[in-house]
Design an enzyme around this catalytic site. Structure first.
Site, mmCIF file in Angstrom:
data_model
loop_
_atom_site.group_PDB
_atom_site.id
_atom_site.type_symbol
_atom_site.label_atom_id
_atom_site.label_comp_id
_atom_site.label_asym_id
_atom_site.label_seq_id
_atom_site.Cartn_x
_atom_site.Cartn_y
_atom_site.Cartn_z
ATOM 1 N N ASP A 1 -17.298 6.963 -1.511
ATOM 2 C CA ASP A 1 -16.036 6.813 -0.784
ATOM 3 C C ASP A 1 -15.739 8.163 -0.122
ATOM 4 O O ASP A 1 -16.394 9.176 -0.414
ATOM 5 C CB ASP A 1 -14.917 6.400 -1.766
ATOM 6 C CG ASP A 1 -13.589 6.103 -1.079
ATOM 7 O OD1 ASP A 1 -13.562 5.950 0.160
ATOM 8 O OD2 ASP A 1 -12.557 6.022 -1.788
ATOM 9 N N ARG B 1 0.881 -1.182 0.000
ATOM 10 C CA ARG B 1 0.000 0.000 0.000
ATOM 11 C C ARG B 1 0.909 1.219 0.000
ATOM 12 O O ARG B 1 1.625 1.457 0.980
ATOM 13 C CB ARG B 1 -0.915 -0.005 1.223
ATOM 14 C CG ARG B 1 -1.613 1.324 1.442
ATOM 15 C CD ARG B 1 -2.729 1.249 2.458
ATOM 16 N NE ARG B 1 -3.873 0.533 1.932
ATOM 17 C CZ ARG B 1 -5.085 0.547 2.483
ATOM 18 N NH1 ARG B 1 -5.308 1.246 3.582
ATOM 19 N NH2 ARG B 1 -6.077 -0.122 1.945
ATOM 20 N N HIS C 1 -7.305 0.630 -6.500
ATOM 21 C CA HIS C 1 -7.559 -0.255 -5.345
ATOM 22 C C HIS C 1 -8.223 -1.535 -5.870
ATOM 23 O O HIS C 1 -9.390 -1.800 -5.589
ATOM 24 C CB HIS C 1 -8.460 0.485 -4.356
ATOM 25 C CG HIS C 1 -8.444 -0.069 -2.963
ATOM 26 N ND1 HIS C 1 -7.629 -1.124 -2.571
ATOM 27 C CD2 HIS C 1 -9.150 0.283 -1.845
ATOM 28 C CE1 HIS C 1 -7.840 -1.383 -1.297
ATOM 29 N NE2 HIS C 1 -8.751 -0.535 -0.837
ATOM 30 N N GLN D 1 -10.135 -4.119 -3.609
ATOM 31 C CA GLN D 1 -11.447 -3.633 -3.192
ATOM 32 C C GLN D 1 -12.487 -3.912 -4.272
ATOM 33 O O GLN D 1 -13.586 -4.400 -3.998
ATOM 34 C CB GLN D 1 -11.369 -2.127 -2.911
ATOM 35 C CG GLN D 1 -12.673 -1.533 -2.428
ATOM 36 C CD GLN D 1 -13.051 -2.020 -1.038
ATOM 37 O OE1 GLN D 1 -12.259 -1.964 -0.126
ATOM 38 N NE2 GLN D 1 -14.281 -2.506 -0.876
ATOM 39 N N CYS E 1 -16.378 1.482 0.457
ATOM 40 C CA CYS E 1 -15.209 0.630 0.726
ATOM 41 C C CYS E 1 -14.784 0.689 2.189
ATOM 42 O O CYS E 1 -14.112 -0.211 2.669
ATOM 43 C CB CYS E 1 -14.051 1.024 -0.185
ATOM 44 S SG CYS E 1 -13.522 2.739 0.040
ATOM 45 N N ARG F 1 -13.533 -8.857 1.266
ATOM 46 C CA ARG F 1 -12.106 -8.597 1.016
ATOM 47 C C ARG F 1 -11.308 -9.867 1.293
ATOM 48 O O ARG F 1 -10.384 -10.214 0.552
ATOM 49 C CB ARG F 1 -11.610 -7.457 1.926
ATOM 50 C CG ARG F 1 -12.184 -6.081 1.612
ATOM 51 C CD ARG F 1 -11.714 -5.549 0.278
ATOM 52 N NE ARG F 1 -10.263 -5.487 0.197
ATOM 53 C CZ ARG F 1 -9.522 -4.475 0.660
ATOM 54 N NH1 ARG F 1 -10.107 -3.427 1.202
ATOM 55 N NH2 ARG F 1 -8.207 -4.494 0.556
HETATM 56 N N1 CP Z 1 -11.259 -0.446 2.267
HETATM 57 C C1 CP Z 1 -9.993 -0.501 2.706
HETATM 58 O O1 CP Z 1 -9.045 -0.699 1.936
HETATM 59 O O2 CP Z 1 -9.865 -0.356 4.047
HETATM 60 P P1 CP Z 1 -8.495 -0.118 4.823
HETATM 61 O O3 CP Z 1 -7.980 1.232 4.427
HETATM 62 O O4 CP Z 1 -8.860 -0.179 6.288
HETATM 63 O O5 CP Z 1 -7.528 -1.199 4.459
HETATM 64 N N1 NVA Z 2 -9.997 6.507 -1.362
HETATM 65 C C1 NVA Z 2 -9.626 6.072 -0.039
HETATM 66 C C2 NVA Z 2 -9.798 4.596 0.073
HETATM 67 C C3 NVA Z 2 -9.444 4.018 1.419
HETATM 68 C C4 NVA Z 2 -9.621 2.546 1.479
HETATM 69 C C5 NVA Z 2 -8.202 6.493 0.269
HETATM 70 O O1 NVA Z 2 -7.345 6.372 -0.616
HETATM 71 O O2 NVA Z 2 -7.942 6.937 1.378
#
Ligand code: CP
Ligand code: NVA
Length: 335
Positions: free
Chosen positions: A247, A122, A149, A152, A287, A315
């Protein structure tokens, strides 16, 4: 206490063997052929229905988990996924010192591949995950970048598959997305295009998704009988939708813009009135993490229409399918 597994699942026989995916890495939904996309969803459904049948599939295999940003769902579900298939995960905290700062990303990859069988990352910059993937001889999985993502989106389509039946029933299915044109939306669009469903998006002006991704998705969607529309009207997006997705307005790394964005997105909250524009019985999707009272009203996210925890549960199953598909096809590198 409620059961952890959702009882209302479509029947799915255990898969005898892991799928042979064309891709070596999973950085974006576009790494998957349409066949592999459906294969992963079928495997994920089978794994959810019969988790015990897969408990040795990744016996002895290890996953590196690189995180430059916080996480609840992604971190826990990758760890649990490895453990439930007989493997293990090693968490690497890069939140204080971004990837590439202490040593080259290439060297991070060339070390991790000696000890472990895969990497989930990430990162802020998508280019960092791409660099890892280019350098590592073990599979690399995108656990969220500023661009996309994909894990997701796979879980979201597993959720839609459960709710709507199978993908034959998903045809003529309209999914609406209201909010920021961000990483989550990019992957959702790519999945919608592959599935061939209709997707209608409403963002405030200036917050549209990447036009190159939209154009590519529109082309793919047309090939598979779907269509993708991007605009600014909440009503146009929501009208007739079977599900409404949103989101956060300020993704991780954009916290400094939160006040300005709260102003710009004020008319884009998913409220009961917005849900009422959709088809009767429409589902609400997110998400997570969610900000109640910002992108979604409390009465919506905490209503029976909300499937956000089902998405979160999925997930785990979607990522188990990805891990099995990628890690079993590759052998750890030896120096
Ligand atoms: N939806 C998602 O990716 O959640 P986290 O940021 O908690 O991993
Ligand atoms: N769009 C959000 C998704 C988190 C899972 C972010 O990048 O923070």
């Amino acid at each position: 206490m409620p059961t952890r597994r959702n009882p209302a699942l479509p029947a799915a026989a255990p898969a005898a063997a892991p799928p042979r995916l064309q891709a070596n890495d999973f950085l974006d939904i576009t790494d998957l052929s349409r066949d592999d996309f459906f294969l992963l969803l079928e495997l994920a459904a089978a794994m959810k229905a019969n988790p015990g049948a897969y408990r040795k599939w990744l016996a002895g295999r290890g996953l590196a988990m690189i995180f430059e940003k916080p996480s609840l769902r992604t971190r826990v579900t990758f760890d649990v996924a490895m453990q439930e298939m007989g493997g293990y995960a090693v968490f690497l905290d890069f939140t204080e010192s971004p990837l590439g700062e202490r040593e080259d990303i290439v060297d991070v990859a060339r070390n991790l591949e000696l000890w472990l069988d895969g990497i989930v990352a990430r990162t802020f910059e998508h280019a960092s995950i791409q660099l890892l993937a280019d350098a590592a001889r073990v599979p690399v999985i995108n656990g969220l970048s500023d661009l996309s993502h994909p894990c997701q989106a796979l879980a979201d389509f597993l959720t839609l598959r459960e709710l709507a039946g199978d993908f034959r029933q998903l045809r003529k299915f309209k999914l609406a997305y209201i909010g920021d044109g961000n990483n989550t939306l990019h992957s959702l669009l790519q999945a919608a295009a592959l599935a061939g469903i209709d997707c209608s998006i409403a963002t405030p002006p200036g917050y549209e998704p990447d036009p190159a991704i939209v154009a590519a998705c529109q082309k793919t969607a047309r090939q598979h009988g779907g269509q993708i529309k991007v605009g600014h009207s909440v009503a146009a997006a929501a009208r007739g939708a079977r599900a409404i997705y949103t989101d956060t307005w300020a993704s991780m790394g954009r916290e400094a813009e939160a006040t300005q964005r709260a102003r710009d997105f004020a008319a884009y909250q998913v409220t009961p009135a917005v849900m009422a524009m959709a088809r009767p019985g429409a589902w609400f999707m997110h998400c997570l993490p969610a900000h109640r009272g910002q992108e979604v009203a409390v009465e919506v996210i905490d209503s029976p229409a909300s499937v956000v925890y089902r998405q979160a549960e999925n997930r785990l199953h979607a990522q188990k399918a990805v891990l099995a598909g990628l890690l079993l096809a590759h052998t750890r590198a030896r120096a």
